[in-house]
Design an enzyme around this catalytic site. Structure first.
Site, PDB file in Angstrom:
ATOM      1  CB  CYS A  75     -16.039  -1.615 -54.101  1.00 11.97           C
ATOM      2  SG  CYS A  75     -17.128  -2.726 -53.177  1.00 11.97           S
ATOM      3  CB  CYS A 189     -12.221  -7.629 -50.098  1.00  8.81           C
ATOM      4  SG  CYS A 189     -12.919  -6.332 -49.038  1.00  8.81           S
ATOM      5  CB  THR A 190     -10.488  -2.385 -51.960  1.00  7.51           C
ATOM      6  OG1 THR A 190     -11.837  -2.123 -51.532  1.00  7.51           O
ATOM      7  CG2 THR A 190     -10.443  -2.564 -53.464  1.00  7.51           C
TER       8      THR A 190
HETATM    9  N1  DGL Z   1     -14.076  -3.198 -50.066  1.00 10.16           N
HETATM   10  C1  DGL Z   1     -15.101  -3.962 -50.670  1.00 10.16           C
HETATM   11  C2  DGL Z   1     -14.626  -4.943 -51.712  1.00 10.16           C
HETATM   12  O1  DGL Z   1     -13.609  -4.707 -52.307  1.00 10.16           O
HETATM   13  C3  DGL Z   1     -16.227  -4.510 -49.901  1.00 10.16           C
HETATM   14  C4  DGL Z   1     -16.266  -4.613 -48.431  1.00 10.16           C
HETATM   15  C5  DGL Z   1     -17.704  -4.751 -47.984  1.00 10.16           C
HETATM   16  O2  DGL Z   1     -18.368  -3.720 -47.935  1.00 10.16           O
HETATM   17  O3  DGL Z   1     -18.163  -5.875 -47.738  1.00 10.16           O
HETATM   18  O4  DGL Z   1     -15.257  -5.931 -51.975  1.00 10.16           O
END
Ligand code: DGL
Length: 273
Positions: A75, A189-190
């Site tokens: 994340c 963002c993953t």
């Molecule tokens: N998947 C997350 C990232 O890589 C965050 C997505 C979120 O919860 O806003 O930042």
């Protein structure tokens, strides 16, 4: 003391970390993986720093209690607050932003576009880390997307939902790709690599950088170096925990091609601050 048969932990605010699981399963098929997605609190990218840190600590503790031999912070948003979290893990921690910045540093490009959550964008962590690590003189543009992670989390694969993801991608990316003409786009963002196919369809030829590949490589290097790779000859299993809906997570895991899912369990969420 880490054991080679212990699982590897992977955490994210939601299903985004599945993009990292995918790469780890490819590169290290013998490892058992323990996944935690905080579906009850996504999107982290629109929360304040104290809330993100507290929710991340909750997941770190979950993994600590299960004795993981390495922890992947899949994340980018949590990766922004890592300086406040390292002390809560007794195993090595690999984070998505470090991996993304390293991936860019090795490229022959002049102008890099980064798309991420609003929190990651506001932190300026990517431009700072990329510029500090890259041997070349680069221009780094950054764009914060307030809705994209949530849309991917809940709308992946559905007709109307897919159209909504597509129009949100255009809204966020058109300017960076068509007017600023970046040489490549780092998916900061993953959740975004899970819709890489749609991005490629919208912007054919745009190179996409997914930090997940670098994360999986760093993990493999570490396990090889320390002799901590799982010695089994067969394949490892993936167990998923979520504070959201296990059925939705099971469906998403299938949609994005995760393998050997041994179970998808509900875990109670931390109380909202
Ligand atoms: N998947 C997350 C990232 O890589 C965050 C997505 C979120 O919860 O806003 O930042």
């Amino acid at each position: 003391m880490s054991h080679s048969t212990a699982p590897v932990g992977i955490i994210d605010s939601g299903i985004g970390g599945f993009s990292v699981v995918r790469q780890v399963q490819k590169l290290l098929p013998g490892e058992d993986l323990l996944y935690f997605g905080d579906g009850a609190h996504i999107p982290y990218g629109n929360h304040a720093e104290e809330a993100i840190t507290a929710m991340a600590r909750y997941m770190f503790r979950f993994m600590e209690d299960r004795g993981v031999k390495a922890l992947l912070v899949a994340c980018n948003t949590i990766s922004c607050v890592m300086d406040r979290l390292e002390e809560v893990a007794s195993c090595p921690v690999f984070n998505a932003v470090q991996a993304g910045a390293s991936a860019v540093a090795g490229l022959e490009v002049d102008k890099v576009g980064v798309i991420s959550t609003v929190f990651t964008h506001n932190s300026r962590i990517y431009p700072q880390k990329i510029l500090a690590q890259s041997p070349r003189k680069l221009v780094v543009l950054s764009c914060g997307c307030p809705d994209l992670a949530r849309l991917v989390e809940h709308n992946l694969g559905r007709g109307e939902g897919a159209a909504e993801i597509e129009s949100n991608l255009r809204l966020e990316l058109d300017h960076m790709v068509l007017e600023d003409r970046v040489d490549c786009c780092l998916l900061g963002c993953t959740h975004y690599p899970l819709v890489a196919g749609t991005i490629q369809k919208l912007y054919p030829g745009l190179p996409l950088i997914d930090p997940a590949e670098e994360m999986a490589r760093s993990l493999k290097n570490y396990l090889d170096r320390e002799g901590l790779g799982n010695p089994r000859t067969g394949a490892g299993a993936l167990t998923i925990y979520t504070t959201g809906g296990p059925e939705e997570y099971a469906l998403r895991a299938k949609q994005v091609g995760l393998e050997r899912v041994a179970g998808v369990e509900f875990y109670p969420p931390m109380e909202v601050l």
